[in-house]
Enzyme design. Sequence first.
Site, PDB file in Angstrom:
ATOM      1  CB  CYS A  91      35.072  39.651  46.333  1.00  0.00           C
ATOM      2  SG  CYS A  91      35.586  38.615  47.722  1.00  0.00           S
ATOM      3  CG  HIS A 123      35.351  36.228  43.007  1.00  0.00           C
ATOM      4  ND1 HIS A 123      36.230  37.213  42.627  1.00  0.00           N
ATOM      5  CD2 HIS A 123      35.557  36.031  44.333  1.00  0.00           C
ATOM      6  CE1 HIS A 123      36.949  37.597  43.672  1.00  0.00           C
ATOM      7  NE2 HIS A 123      36.561  36.888  44.721  1.00  0.00           N
ATOM      8  CD  GLU A 152      35.287  37.609  39.071  1.00  0.00           C
ATOM      9  OE1 GLU A 152      36.273  37.651  39.843  1.00  0.00           O
ATOM     10  OE2 GLU A 152      34.144  37.961  39.416  1.00  0.00           O
TER      11      GLU A 152
END
Length: 532
Positions: free
Chosen positions: A379, A505, A507
């Site tokens: 990001c 994102h 993750e």
Amino acid sequence: MAKYVFITGGVVSGLGKGITGASLGRLLKDQGIKVTMQKFDPYLNVDPGTLNPIEHGEVFVTDDGLETDLDLGHYERFIDEDLSAASNVTSGKIYEAILKKERHGDYHGKTTQVIPHVINEIKSRFYKSDDDKEVAIIEIGGTVGDIESEPFIEAIRQFSYEVGKENVCTVLVTLVIYLRSSSEHKSKPTQMAIREMMKMGVMPDVVVCRSELPISDEVKGKIALFANIKKERVIQNIDLDSIYEVPLALKKEGLDQRVAEILKLDLKKSDHKEWLKVIHNMHNCNKKVTIAIIGKYIKLHDAYLSVVEALKHAGYYYQTTVDIKWIDAEDIESKGAEHYLSDVDGAIVPGGFGLRGIKGKIEAITYLRVHKIPFLGICLGMQLALIEIMRNVALQKDADSVEFNAHTSCPIISLMPEQMKVKDLGATMRLGAYKCRLVKDTLAYRLYQKEIISERHRHRYEVNNDYRKILNENGVILSGLSLDGRIVEMIELSDHPFFIATQAHPEFKSRPDHPHPLFKGLIKAAEHLKRV
């Protein structure tokens, strides 16, 4: 009708109610039960989106664009299910809904009160959790006895009556204190928490006891007697090296069987093969890499919780211990990047907001690019990578983001058009899952092994398309674009072994038994750097 498991907490907060619930969910799912999870938070914020990460930890984002408590990340990682906007409810959201109804006249002139209106609104959110699932596991944040939690406990009491007690199991997660001075456990605080819950009309069906050390049968017997439950329904949950060991530890204690007995669930036999493989790899790591996380919220590591967990998942996959080196970006500004990064095998610049620490992050990216150290930008990390390249490779020294410099002559990162009219900060960013088309014969494509991917987003700013040509001319490959081609979603460098960044994102979508491709790529590249 769905069955419901309510997870409440006693004595102190932070005992791991979320991990307990998520572990139970994983055990039930592995045994053929369709499971979903919810988190009810007593605070008055409508959602965590505007909370400082140093105070509250990371904001987790669902596919459908809800900014949620970080516990939902644990839920998704453990039960391997994508949760929705119905999965996180705060007191703020409850009161917001009630006040809108009152202003609209939905209560037909009646006085709006905690009972019945607040309680009914809470109960209506319980019902929304069942969907097509067999069991909804619902965590109530805070601690029994907190003023903020009282409406939720009352809602559980009423809800249990309405759906039938045979369809509800209440689990109290509590602390059993170990006094080292006398080498004994003390159950009195747990007894007080049980008493407090009973005063409110809810009797726990199972008590999960958090403790440093194993709890004796005598102490379990005391707690069982006080709670009016069988001793086998007092479950110990002692401290372990990893949260991923908790499901199998609770399995050994029989938590899933006790809940199944109460709810009359038909569990299928399971060897928990996938989870056991994760634990096996975790305990048999024969390699080690050091990965730097360069951020501005590192005083609270939970601010980057999903990033840390995604690194662990990729490490387990390759049976590699990931040693995380936490670096405050502001420290780089004073001591220089080489001081902190000369000994790392890879690095991540994660998401964030605001000007603080930006100079240090950009200096770090320069060092990682020049010294060919594996880099993953997330990001803001992607935006800063492009600013660094524009300044130091394309020699556009004024290159910047309008977030930091509204008057820059080279706005490589600009505000998204739909964000220009936004006034309220809460829930107004580009949020949730968006699809991306990867360019073939790129690192991104090799990592994902497919052309169309979907990742979750949380940002207001994007790459200014006026600068695509100059980026290409200076070695930047725009390896991922939105399906309409308008938004740059992923970039990489042509002359670097592993330099990749994404506007998303990633993750948030990593799981212990299904590590994310970008994190797997980073760990593999870091291992290669260490070998050579």
